[in-house]
Design a protein around this motif. Sequence first.
Motif, PDB file in Angstrom:
ATOM      1  N   GLY A 101       0.788  -1.223   0.000  1.00  0.00           N
ATOM      2  CA  GLY A 101       0.000   0.000   0.000  1.00  0.00           C
ATOM      3  C   GLY A 101       0.820   1.274   0.000  1.00  0.00           C
ATOM      4  N   GLU A 102       2.119   1.189  -0.338  1.00  0.00           N
ATOM      5  CA  GLU A 102       2.997   2.352  -0.257  1.00  0.00           C
ATOM      6  C   GLU A 102       3.369   2.945  -1.616  1.00  0.00           C
ATOM      7  N   LEU A 103       2.917   2.334  -2.710  1.00  0.00           N
ATOM      8  CA  LEU A 103       3.329   2.807  -4.031  1.00  0.00           C
ATOM      9  C   LEU A 103       2.436   3.937  -4.528  1.00  0.00           C
ATOM     10  N   VAL A 104       1.132   3.815  -4.305  1.00  0.00           N
ATOM     11  CA  VAL A 104       0.197   4.856  -4.725  1.00  0.00           C
ATOM     12  C   VAL A 104      -0.666   5.236  -3.513  1.00  0.00           C
ATOM     13  N   PRO A 105      -1.179   6.458  -3.479  1.00  0.00           N
ATOM     14  CA  PRO A 105      -2.012   6.868  -2.344  1.00  0.00           C
ATOM     15  C   PRO A 105      -3.377   6.180  -2.367  1.00  0.00           C
ATOM     16  N   GLN A 106      -3.928   5.948  -1.180  1.00  0.00           N
ATOM     17  CA  GLN A 106      -5.273   5.388  -1.093  1.00  0.00           C
ATOM     18  C   GLN A 106      -6.308   6.520  -1.257  1.00  0.00           C
ATOM     19  N   ASP A 107      -7.444   6.154  -1.837  1.00  0.00           N
ATOM     20  CA  ASP A 107      -8.541   7.098  -2.012  1.00  0.00           C
ATOM     21  C   ASP A 107      -9.726   6.590  -1.186  1.00  0.00           C
ATOM     22  N   PRO A 108     -10.099   7.295  -0.120  1.00  0.00           N
ATOM     23  CA  PRO A 108     -11.195   6.821   0.741  1.00  0.00           C
ATOM     24  C   PRO A 108     -12.523   6.660   0.003  1.00  0.00           C
ATOM     25  N   ARG A 109     -12.616   7.284  -1.183  1.00  0.00           N
ATOM     26  CA  ARG A 109     -13.855   7.177  -1.953  1.00  0.00           C
ATOM     27  C   ARG A 109     -13.954   5.863  -2.720  1.00  0.00           C
ATOM     28  N   ASP A 110     -12.832   5.107  -2.803  1.00  0.00           N
ATOM     29  CA  ASP A 110     -12.864   3.819  -3.511  1.00  0.00           C
ATOM     30  C   ASP A 110     -13.793   2.834  -2.800  1.00  0.00           C
ATOM     31  N   GLU A 111     -14.471   2.017  -3.579  1.00  0.00           N
ATOM     32  CA  GLU A 111     -15.271   0.943  -2.994  1.00  0.00           C
ATOM     33  C   GLU A 111     -14.344   0.009  -2.228  1.00  0.00           C
ATOM     34  N   PRO A 112     -14.633  -0.329  -0.988  1.00  0.00           N
ATOM     35  CA  PRO A 112     -13.766  -1.222  -0.202  1.00  0.00           C
ATOM     36  C   PRO A 112     -13.593  -2.569  -0.890  1.00  0.00           C
ATOM     37  N   ALA A 113     -12.398  -3.129  -0.741  1.00  0.00           N
ATOM     38  CA  ALA A 113     -12.116  -4.437  -1.342  1.00  0.00           C
ATOM     39  C   ALA A 113     -13.008  -5.523  -0.751  1.00  0.00           C
ATOM     40  N   SER A 114     -13.468  -5.330   0.483  1.00  0.00           N
ATOM     41  CA  SER A 114     -14.344  -6.330   1.106  1.00  0.00           C
ATOM     42  C   SER A 114     -15.638  -6.496   0.321  1.00  0.00           C
ATOM     43  N   GLU A 115     -16.128  -5.405  -0.283  1.00  0.00           N
ATOM     44  CA  GLU A 115     -17.350  -5.495  -1.085  1.00  0.00           C
ATOM     45  C   GLU A 115     -17.075  -6.221  -2.407  1.00  0.00           C
ATOM     46  N   LEU A 116     -15.909  -5.954  -2.995  1.00  0.00           N
ATOM     47  CA  LEU A 116     -15.510  -6.689  -4.204  1.00  0.00           C
ATOM     48  C   LEU A 116     -15.413  -8.178  -3.900  1.00  0.00           C
ATOM     49  N   LEU A 117     -14.831  -8.524  -2.775  1.00  0.00           N
ATOM     50  CA  LEU A 117     -14.686  -9.922  -2.375  1.00  0.00           C
ATOM     51  C   LEU A 117     -16.057 -10.554  -2.122  1.00  0.00           C
ATOM     52  N   ALA A 118     -16.975  -9.793  -1.503  1.00  0.00           N
ATOM     53  CA  ALA A 118     -18.322 -10.310  -1.229  1.00  0.00           C
ATOM     54  C   ALA A 118     -19.052 -10.624  -2.536  1.00  0.00           C
ATOM     55  N   ARG A 119     -18.878  -9.778  -3.558  1.00  0.00           N
ATOM     56  CA  ARG A 119     -19.518 -10.033  -4.851  1.00  0.00           C
ATOM     57  C   ARG A 119     -18.973 -11.305  -5.494  1.00  0.00           C
ATOM     58  N   ILE A 120     -17.643 -11.487  -5.414  1.00  0.00           N
ATOM     59  CA  ILE A 120     -17.040 -12.692  -5.984  1.00  0.00           C
ATOM     60  C   ILE A 120     -17.586 -13.934  -5.296  1.00  0.00           C
ATOM     61  N   GLN A 121     -17.706 -13.877  -3.957  1.00  0.00           N
ATOM     62  CA  GLN A 121     -18.226 -15.017  -3.207  1.00  0.00           C
ATOM     63  C   GLN A 121     -19.681 -15.296  -3.567  1.00  0.00           C
ATOM     64  N   ALA A 122     -20.456 -14.222  -3.757  1.00  0.00           N
ATOM     65  CA  ALA A 122     -21.857 -14.400  -4.136  1.00  0.00           C
ATOM     66  C   ALA A 122     -21.982 -15.005  -5.527  1.00  0.00           C
ATOM     67  N   GLU A 123     -21.145 -14.550  -6.464  1.00  0.00           N
ATOM     68  CA  GLU A 123     -21.167 -15.098  -7.823  1.00  0.00           C
ATOM     69  C   GLU A 123     -20.786 -16.568  -7.813  1.00  0.00           C
ATOM     70  N   ARG A 124     -19.813 -16.948  -6.989  1.00  0.00           N
ATOM     71  CA  ARG A 124     -19.397 -18.350  -6.899  1.00  0.00           C
ATOM     72  C   ARG A 124     -20.521 -19.205  -6.317  1.00  0.00           C
ATOM     73  N   ALA A 125     -21.175 -18.687  -5.287  1.00  0.00           N
ATOM     74  CA  ALA A 125     -22.259 -19.442  -4.658  1.00  0.00           C
ATOM     75  C   ALA A 125     -23.406 -19.646  -5.648  1.00  0.00           C
ATOM     76  N   SER A 126     -23.701 -18.593  -6.420  1.00  0.00           N
ATOM     77  CA  SER A 126     -24.773 -18.691  -7.410  1.00  0.00           C
ATOM     78  C   SER A 126     -24.421 -19.703  -8.494  1.00  0.00           C
ATOM     79  N   ALA A 127     -23.150 -19.672  -8.960  1.00  0.00           N
ATOM     80  CA  ALA A 127     -22.715 -20.618  -9.995  1.00  0.00           C
ATOM     81  C   ALA A 127     -22.773 -22.040  -9.476  1.00  0.00           C
TER      82      ALA A 127
END
Length: 500
Positions: free
Chosen positions: A455-481
């Motif tokens: 996390g030291e190469l580029v600055p973080q943007d608090p407005r970005d969607e949290p990675a936890s939500e991206l991970l939750a979508r992947i898990q939901a897509e896997r469960a649906s499949a």
Amino acid sequence: MDTSRMPVNWCNTTFGEICYIQNGYAFKSKDFQSEGVPIVRQSNLTGKDVDLQNAVCVPNQFLEECDRFIVRKGDILIGMSGSIGEPSVYKYDKPALQNQRTGLLRPQGDIDVSFIKFFLANAHGILLEKSKGMAIQNISAIDIQSISILLPPLNEQKRIVDKIEMLFSDLDKGEALLKQVQQQLGVYRQSVLKAAVTGELTREWREQNEHRLESGEALLRRILELRRKNWNGRGKYQEPTIIDTSALPQIPDTWVWVSIESLACDEKNAIKAGPFGSALKKEFYVGSGYKIYGQEQVISGDSQYGDYYINEEKYELLKSCAVKPFDVLISLVGTIGKVMVLPEKIEPGIINPRLIKISFDLSIYDPKFFKMYFESAFLKSMYHLDAHGATMDILNLSIIKNLPFVLCSSIEQKEIISKVDDIFSQIDALEKWCATELARSGMLRQSILKAAFSGELVPQDPRDEPASELLARIQAERASAARDGNAPKTAGRRGRKATT
């Protein structure tokens, strides 16, 4: 993995949660052909992109029979056996098939492909730690699935990739220039050797020392007369081989073309190939005694390298292959034509079957001059024409005895050696500098990757969607499949057809 200082909006997960991972299939070589569906093997992984230029193919029906192993555009492949790592992206539109000893990683959801590839390059040490095997290291899909990863938001993944690619592009340009310099230094080294062994390097020196030099013919005549005189009383004298000079390039008037026999000392076995293989089997080796000199010493340039020995009884039987100080050793197989001049202090011993040794008349010929001449592209172009075996280059005593060698006065040989040593010392210094800078560039790449995935190469943007939500979508897509029966199946050891 240290998660105590988790960057904002990042989350901790494993590769198995964000990538589909599988081992490859053992396609049979009898099915390989020049056209059809390309097979991605470890040799096609470049560490950047998959290169199909020299890929083998299988018939088109294998796409259906082995659909579980189809490689699609955007997939990442990695070496899983021997050369572990080299993550490479498949960028072709046409499908391919995944061979054994490779791992396929297919990022799920919106995970950035290049982000995963760069992470794997950064995690090379972790992959090696997970590898198994004694002689050949191996990792499995399960090993990769268990690797922890700090996952940034999708937008930050893209910013990280852009930054890495920009920085790596600058490093690529610098490394390309350094490698170009290395190549040019190699060319320059050969041009110096050519000038040395054709007389051009010492042309001005000869003009200034003309009064000290005799003609090449007179030099050779004097040497041969001395050889005949020294041979007197030792049986029938055999004249050295006469070299046909009709097709050879012109050399200075004070130089002369000769055979290797004219340069060797007046001793039995002065020019000698190693013993037959049956005379020096590994079962004869002992822990100490008389050293066995082989290609490993010649190629490494270290006469003390290696620990193969024979006892005194075996040494006496093979004494015709014994070496002495200042002998020249020449490699015969594979890395052919590599020359080593033995130093004054050596262990007594013999050469093995892959070497030839030559004892020169040191009063007329300097072994260092021979090394320059024999390793020059000027001479290599002559013996490479005759040195091709069925599967590798092979040099032999007959070829060497028929090669033309140049002879000049001892004082000019010393002058040539001195000039070449001075120039080569400068080339060596530049080559060392290039190697140091290339190594520094490699370390800088690792530093960039380390910064990127902490996390030291580029600055973080608090407005970005949290990675936890991206991970939750992947898990939901896997469960649906999985509920719909469309979840990808991990490839088994023998199964070829995917089943759902």
